[in-house]
Design a protein around this motif. Structure first.
Motif, short mmCIF file in Angstrom:
data_model
loop_
_atom_site.label_atom_id
_atom_site.label_comp_id
_atom_site.label_asym_id
_atom_site.label_seq_id
_atom_site.Cartn_x
_atom_site.Cartn_y
_atom_site.Cartn_z
N SER A 190 0.85 -1.19 0.00
CA SER A 190 0.00 0.00 0.00
C SER A 190 0.88 1.24 0.00
O SER A 190 1.89 1.29 0.71
N ILE A 191 0.50 2.21 -0.82
CA ILE A 191 1.28 3.45 -0.91
C ILE A 191 0.35 4.65 -0.81
O ILE A 191 -0.84 4.56 -1.10
N ASP A 192 0.93 5.78 -0.41
CA ASP A 192 0.20 7.03 -0.34
C ASP A 192 -0.05 7.54 -1.77
O ASP A 192 0.78 7.31 -2.66
N LEU A 193 -1.15 8.21 -1.98
CA LEU A 193 -1.49 8.71 -3.31
C LEU A 193 -0.40 9.64 -3.86
O LEU A 193 -0.17 9.69 -5.07
N LYS A 194 0.30 10.34 -3.00
CA LYS A 194 1.37 11.25 -3.44
C LYS A 194 2.59 10.48 -3.95
O LYS A 194 3.43 11.04 -4.64
N GLN A 195 2.69 9.19 -3.65
CA GLN A 195 3.81 8.35 -4.09
C GLN A 195 3.51 7.58 -5.37
O GLN A 195 4.37 6.88 -5.89
N VAL A 196 2.30 7.69 -5.88
CA VAL A 196 1.87 6.90 -7.04
C VAL A 196 2.70 7.25 -8.27
O VAL A 196 2.96 8.42 -8.56
N THR A 197 3.13 6.19 -8.98
CA THR A 197 3.86 6.34 -10.25
C THR A 197 3.23 5.42 -11.29
O THR A 197 2.35 4.61 -10.97
N GLU A 198 3.69 5.53 -12.52
CA GLU A 198 3.19 4.67 -13.60
C GLU A 198 3.35 3.20 -13.21
O GLU A 198 4.39 2.81 -12.70
N GLY A 199 2.32 2.42 -13.45
CA GLY A 199 2.35 1.00 -13.15
C GLY A 199 1.74 0.63 -11.82
O GLY A 199 1.51 -0.54 -11.55
N ASP A 200 1.45 1.63 -10.97
CA ASP A 200 0.79 1.35 -9.69
C ASP A 200 -0.69 1.10 -9.94
O ASP A 200 -1.24 1.42 -11.00
#
Length: 186
Positions: A117-127
């Protein structure tokens, strides 16, 4: 009996995560509109050996998976579908990841248990982005694959019941409201 069948059919339509739009032809290169910009997509070969997923290879693998998913743009929605004749949201990801030797569960709520699980601010392509689109908002029943991040504008590919496989923005009110969590598989 007929009333129960109709009720079940309506529930499946409301709970499902796909759409119906006529399939577009797949060529070697297509331009797919994602908001105001245009992305050029090249089909990936099924004979290409998959790159092993490691820290440096993850961005390469992500791009390959995204390109595979984008080749299904315009495919109509079909509950449980995993082909160009029709697919649902989890079917789109299941097929796109499997093409690159990554096994995912078949249902969106099961996929949500995979990865980190990641924070929305950490989202990158492929998530992956997960949504609750039913009356039970906290219940995950829809998934999308992030195809681009431009500041706070996150675009993702998914299959909707109304329009089939499309690219949407998390800025859109509906998707922003329905958003539950993001995870990283790669």
């Amino acid at each position: 009996m007929m009333r129960k069948f109709l009720s079940l059919a309506v529930i499946l339509l409301v709970v499902s995560c796909g759409a119906s739009k006529k399939k577009t032809s797949v060529s070697t290169e297509r331009k797919i509109s994602v908001g105001p910009s245009v992305v050029t997509v090249e089909n990936t070969s099924k004979n290409t050996k998959a790159v092993e997923v490691k820290s440096v290879a993850a961005p390469i693998k992500s791009k390959q998976i995204i390109n595979t998913a984008l080749t299904f743009s315009g495919t109509r929605y079909k509950f449980g579908g995993t082909t160009t004749k029709g697919m649902d949201c989890s079917g789109l990801l299941y097929v796109s990841f499997a093409e690159h030797d990554i096994d995912l569960p078949r249902a969106s709520y099961q996929i949500a248990k995979e990865g980190e699980s990641i924070d929305l601010k950490q989202v990158t392509e492929g998530d992956l982005l997960f949504f609750g689109t039913s009356n039970r908002k906290k219940s995950i029943n829809h998934v999308g694959l992030v195809v681009s991040v431009d500041g706070d504008d996150i675009k993702f590919i998914h299959s909707t019941t109304s329009r089939g496989v499309i690219v949407s923005s998390l800025r859109e009110g509906y998707w922003n409201f329905a958003f539950i969590k993001a995870t990283r598989i790669l």
